[in-house]
Design a protein around this motif. Structure first.
Motif, PDB file in Angstrom:
ATOM      1  N   ALA A 177       0.821  -1.273   0.240  1.00 51.48           N
ATOM      2  CA  ALA A 177      -0.039  -0.065  -0.027  1.00 51.48           C
ATOM      3  C   ALA A 177       0.924   1.206   0.158  1.00 51.48           C
ATOM      4  O   ALA A 177       0.579   2.303  -0.839  1.00 51.48           O
ATOM      5  CB  ALA A 177      -1.167   0.117   1.452  1.00 51.48           C
ATOM      6  N   LYS A 178       1.961   1.259   0.770  1.00 50.76           N
ATOM      7  CA  LYS A 178       2.894   2.313   0.745  1.00 50.76           C
ATOM      8  C   LYS A 178       3.589   2.730  -0.538  1.00 50.76           C
ATOM      9  O   LYS A 178       3.566   3.704  -0.871  1.00 50.76           O
ATOM     10  CB  LYS A 178       4.052   1.996   1.816  1.00 50.76           C
ATOM     11  N   GLU A 179       3.826   1.484  -1.107  1.00 48.18           N
ATOM     12  CA  GLU A 179       4.639   1.571  -2.377  1.00 48.18           C
ATOM     13  C   GLU A 179       3.487   2.245  -3.440  1.00 48.18           C
ATOM     14  O   GLU A 179       3.932   2.914  -4.376  1.00 48.18           O
ATOM     15  CB  GLU A 179       5.154   0.292  -3.106  1.00 48.18           C
ATOM     16  N   ALA A 183       4.011   5.619  -5.611  1.00 44.35           N
ATOM     17  CA  ALA A 183       4.041   5.698  -6.951  1.00 44.35           C
ATOM     18  C   ALA A 183       3.027   6.594  -7.658  1.00 44.35           C
ATOM     19  O   ALA A 183       3.204   7.115  -8.590  1.00 44.35           O
ATOM     20  CB  ALA A 183       3.431   4.092  -7.549  1.00 44.35           C
ATOM     21  N   ARG A 184       1.846   6.917  -7.049  1.00 42.67           N
ATOM     22  CA  ARG A 184       0.828   7.773  -7.526  1.00 42.67           C
ATOM     23  C   ARG A 184       1.322   9.343  -7.370  1.00 42.67           C
ATOM     24  O   ARG A 184       0.937  10.032  -7.966  1.00 42.67           O
ATOM     25  CB  ARG A 184      -0.299   7.664  -6.472  1.00 42.67           C
ATOM     26  N   ASN A 185       2.270   9.376  -6.489  1.00 46.01           N
ATOM     27  CA  ASN A 185       2.783  10.788  -6.080  1.00 46.01           C
ATOM     28  C   ASN A 185       3.869  10.964  -6.940  1.00 46.01           C
ATOM     29  O   ASN A 185       4.500  11.191  -7.570  1.00 46.01           O
ATOM     30  CB  ASN A 185       2.996  11.018  -4.511  1.00 46.01           C
TER      31      ASN A 185
END
Length: 185
Positions: A177-179, A183-185
């Motif tokens: 979830a963190k990755e 990746a979205r940012n």
């Protein structure tokens, strides 16, 4: 939580006196106290592990039965009111199955993979507890007390391993979830 369960098992097998020099008449009070600690920390652990506050709020509220009940057992045992504390601990043991297993099933149905390990661990604990209660009631079971002591040790190790695997899965999901968020940012 796991330390509380371990200390409780040490007291059940009479090994606590090796560490604390406890007299046998106080062994029951110590067993009951650590049983209460086990329920208290189990409720806290279960809430966090299964993410109940966010994902299953009604089950989260029910889990407080273990937390409050465990605290009451500890308090009563410290006051020396052992029989009511022991009765409450037995009720909590039975109630914990009625709370934890359905809660785990809810989370499994919601697709939460770590709950599968949690559910498997509780099924194993339920099996061991039923055997233990049968032994306490002098019901003939196909194992000796000596063998049961060894089985309980193996069950505790299996329970701990399953929870460890569940925690590893939870950590893996958190990392994923963190990755994804990075990746979205």
């Amino acid at each position: 939580y796991l330390i509380g369960v371990s200390v409780q098992q040490l007291s059940l097998f009479g090994h606590l006196s090796l560490f604390f020099g406890v007299e046998s008449e106080r062994d029951l009070a110590i067993q009951v106290f650590f049983a209460g600690m086990g329920f208290f920390w189990a409720g806290i652990f279960n809430r966090a592990f299964l993410e109940l506050r966010e994902k299953a709020p009604r089950a989260d509220r029910v889990m407080f039965v273990l937390i409050i009940g465990g605290a009451v057992v500890c308090f009563l045992s410290l006051l020396g009111v052992i029989e009511p504390a022991l009765d409450l601990a037995v009720l909590l043991q039975l109630g914990s199955f009625l709370i934890c297993v359905p809660t785990a099933i809810i989370r499994v149905r919601q697709g939460y993979r770590p709950a599968i390990f949690f559910l498997a661990a509780w099924v194993i604990v339920m099996t061991a507890s039923v055997l233990y209660i049968l032994l306490l009631l002098d019901v003939r079971v196909p194992i000796s007390t000596f063998m049961f002591d060894r089985i309980v040790t193996a069950i505790t190790a299996t329970y701990s391993l399953l929870l460890l695997l569940g925690l590893a899965e939870r950590i893996r999901l958190l990392r994923e979830a963190k990755e994804r968020a990075e990746a979205r940012n």
